[in-house]
Design an enzyme around this catalytic site. Sequence first.
Site, PDB file in Angstrom:
ATOM      1  N   HIS A 126     -37.835  55.417   3.421  1.00 20.43           N
ATOM      2  CA  HIS A 126     -39.077  56.096   3.788  1.00 20.43           C
ATOM      3  C   HIS A 126     -40.149  55.893   2.725  1.00 20.43           C
ATOM      4  CE1 HIS A 126     -37.129  59.005   6.933  1.00 20.43           C
ATOM      5  NE2 HIS A 126     -37.141  57.746   7.312  1.00 20.43           N
ATOM      6  N   GLY A 209     -26.717  65.301   4.025  1.00 20.38           N
ATOM      7  CA  GLY A 209     -27.984  66.040   3.964  1.00 20.38           C
ATOM      8  C   GLY A 209     -29.088  65.468   4.830  1.00 20.38           C
TER       9      GLY A 209
END
EC number: 2.3.1.286
Length: 273
Positions: A126, A209
């Site tokens: 990202h 996560g």
Amino acid sequence: MQQLEDIIQYVSTKNKRNLFTFLTGAGLSSESGIPTYRGIDGIWVKGTKFHKPEEFGTFKYFKEHPEEVWQYSLFRKKMFQNAKPNESHYELVEIENILKDRFHLITQNIDNLHRQSGTERIFEIHGNNREIKCSNGCKEIVNLPEEIKGKEIDEDLTEREIELLKCQSCGSWMRPNILWFDEYYDEKTNKKFSSLKIAKNSGILFILGTSGATNLPIAIAETTLKYGGTIVDINIEDNQFTALIKDKKNKIIIRKTSTEALKMIKEMIKIYN
């Protein structure tokens, strides 16, 4: 967790498709005090305006409100600077030290905490908050000037900061080198093809996560499954990865914290590597 130990032993002995890959998301950094993007802190407040991340975190919004987005980005920068890697980050470093070039980390996080903790074999799909690029498409990716510091949420950009945040080639606004909601993954910023190649060669993919709310992480998991690797879903609750693997044989679901699971995984990896 005999099934987990068996697959770690098996992958450790294979010559091909023998990578141990870890895919991490915002849940891993939450212990460091960084709010998850879509959590209760995921509605941004700027002045009296309220934004959903899907509206605010877009290239379209940036083109219309560049200063506002930069103020928010520099507020996040300050938040990241004040955060420290947590135990999970350091467990991953220890695992990398055991596995060396058989270890790869693919992260959705832009907060630099993996790098800060010492991880080296890392793919930031990202993007990251260290770098900027021209919003008009000039190709070069550069570091955010050191002169530009983190800000409070209501602190305006200075004239000097605005000057530094303009492209030297064309004069357009520079933008954070991150993936926004209305953008597509590519190789240059997002390591799309590199991460899918790693997934193809992964004997085991540990997911930590992240809920799988964006499409490249899901594609990474699908690729590992397609080529015979095992998915280990380590999250506190069920998520989109859980749905993906529910009918698959080569899966393990662990409902522990990242740190608890990583300590267990590290001890198993030590035995066979």
